[in-house]
Design a protein around this motif. Structure first.
Motif, PDB file in Angstrom:
ATOM      1  N   ALA A  33       0.828  -1.212   0.000  1.00 46.31           N
ATOM      2  CA  ALA A  33       0.000   0.000   0.000  1.00 46.31           C
ATOM      3  C   ALA A  33       0.862   1.261   0.000  1.00 46.31           C
ATOM      4  O   ALA A  33       0.596   2.199  -0.764  1.00 46.31           O
ATOM      5  N   ILE A  34       1.888   1.282   0.828  1.00 45.84           N
ATOM      6  CA  ILE A  34       2.765   2.457   0.897  1.00 45.84           C
ATOM      7  C   ILE A  34       3.556   2.612  -0.398  1.00 45.84           C
ATOM      8  O   ILE A  34       3.789   3.729  -0.869  1.00 45.84           O
ATOM      9  N   ASN A  35       3.944   1.507  -1.015  1.00 43.64           N
ATOM     10  CA  ASN A  35       4.651   1.581  -2.291  1.00 43.64           C
ATOM     11  C   ASN A  35       3.774   2.248  -3.351  1.00 43.64           C
ATOM     12  O   ASN A  35       4.246   3.090  -4.125  1.00 43.64           O
ATOM     13  N   HIS A  36       2.498   1.882  -3.389  1.00 39.07           N
ATOM     14  CA  HIS A  36       1.567   2.513  -4.338  1.00 39.07           C
ATOM     15  C   HIS A  36       1.408   4.001  -4.027  1.00 39.07           C
ATOM     16  O   HIS A  36       1.382   4.829  -4.944  1.00 39.07           O
ATOM     17  N   ALA A  37       1.323   4.338  -2.743  1.00 39.87           N
ATOM     18  CA  ALA A  37       1.198   5.747  -2.344  1.00 39.87           C
ATOM     19  C   ALA A  37       2.449   6.530  -2.737  1.00 39.87           C
ATOM     20  O   ALA A  37       2.350   7.675  -3.197  1.00 39.87           O
TER      21      ALA A  37
ATOM     22  N   ILE B 281       9.026  11.590  -0.461  1.00 40.35           N
ATOM     23  CA  ILE B 281      10.182  11.174   0.345  1.00 40.35           C
ATOM     24  C   ILE B 281       9.718  10.447   1.606  1.00 40.35           C
ATOM     25  O   ILE B 281      10.259   9.390   1.962  1.00 40.35           O
ATOM     26  N   SER B 282       8.702  10.968   2.263  1.00 33.74           N
ATOM     27  CA  SER B 282       8.167  10.335   3.467  1.00 33.74           C
ATOM     28  C   SER B 282       7.608   8.947   3.174  1.00 33.74           C
ATOM     29  O   SER B 282       7.844   7.994   3.923  1.00 33.74           O
ATOM     30  N   SER B 283       6.886   8.813   2.076  1.00 38.36           N
ATOM     31  CA  SER B 283       6.322   7.515   1.692  1.00 38.36           C
ATOM     32  C   SER B 283       7.429   6.508   1.391  1.00 38.36           C
ATOM     33  O   SER B 283       7.360   5.356   1.819  1.00 38.36           O
ATOM     34  N   ARG B 284       8.438   6.948   0.662  1.00 41.02           N
ATOM     35  CA  ARG B 284       9.570   6.068   0.340  1.00 41.02           C
ATOM     36  C   ARG B 284      10.267   5.594   1.610  1.00 41.02           C
ATOM     37  O   ARG B 284      10.562   4.408   1.778  1.00 41.02           O
ATOM     38  N   ASP B 285      10.497   6.536   2.537  1.00 36.82           N
ATOM     39  CA  ASP B 285      11.189   6.195   3.775  1.00 36.82           C
ATOM     40  C   ASP B 285      10.343   5.262   4.654  1.00 36.82           C
ATOM     41  O   ASP B 285      10.879   4.360   5.302  1.00 36.82           O
ATOM     42  N   LEU B 286       9.030   5.467   4.683  1.00 39.67           N
ATOM     43  CA  LEU B 286       8.146   4.583   5.443  1.00 39.67           C
ATOM     44  C   LEU B 286       8.166   3.175   4.861  1.00 39.67           C
ATOM     45  O   LEU B 286       8.218   2.185   5.592  1.00 39.67           O
ATOM     46  N   LYS B 287       8.158   3.066   3.538  1.00 39.21           N
ATOM     47  CA  LYS B 287       8.233   1.756   2.893  1.00 39.21           C
ATOM     48  C   LYS B 287       9.522   1.048   3.293  1.00 39.21           C
ATOM     49  O   LYS B 287       9.506  -0.132   3.656  1.00 39.21           O
ATOM     50  N   THR B 288      10.632   1.770   3.276  1.00 42.96           N
ATOM     51  CA  THR B 288      11.909   1.189   3.673  1.00 42.96           C
ATOM     52  C   THR B 288      11.866   0.716   5.122  1.00 42.96           C
ATOM     53  O   THR B 288      12.320  -0.395   5.432  1.00 42.96           O
TER      54      THR B 288
END
Length: 118
Positions: A25-29, A45-52
């Motif tokens: 879900a976060i990757n899609h976001a 950037i926040s979404s990418r970092d949360l996915k990581t």
């Protein structure tokens, strides 16, 4: 009281299934935020970092028994790991990609060696 303990346990130790669903879900976001606002926008950037962070949590909690890192040799460009699931979750066999440079930054050498084991 038991319900509260169960909820707390679920928050602190989410299942592999829950983490994979959140990662997807976060990757899609993240991709949508990049398309709408640019890859350098705070939301992207926040979404990418949360996915990581979620991927690291998945690995630290469940590798190598339920998930492991494997180099994705089919993608062009930046070298990537795929988080390979030992058992499918829904129709998924992977919990998205993790750039190798990011993995090397956020994981120890010992973790990388352990997580790459098959």
């Amino acid at each position: 009281m038991n319900a509260l303990i169960d909820k707390t346990s679920e928050l602190l130790y989410p299942s592999v299934e829950k983490l994979v669903k959140e990662i997807v879900a976060i990757n899609h976001a993240w991709k949508a935020a990049g398309e709408l606002f640019g890859n350098n926008s705070p939301l992207s950037i926040s979404s990418r970092d949360l996915k990581t962070c979620l991927q690291v949590r998945l690995l630290r909690n469940y590798a190598p028994e339920k998930v492991y890192l494997i180099e994705d040799t089919e993608v062009e460009g930046e070298p990537l790991y795929s988080l390979c699931l030992r058992e499918p979750i829904g129709n998924r066999l992977y919990a998205e990609h993790l750039p190798m440079r990011t993995a090397e930054k956020v994981l120890t050498d010992q973790e990388l060696a352990k997580f790459k084991q098959k």
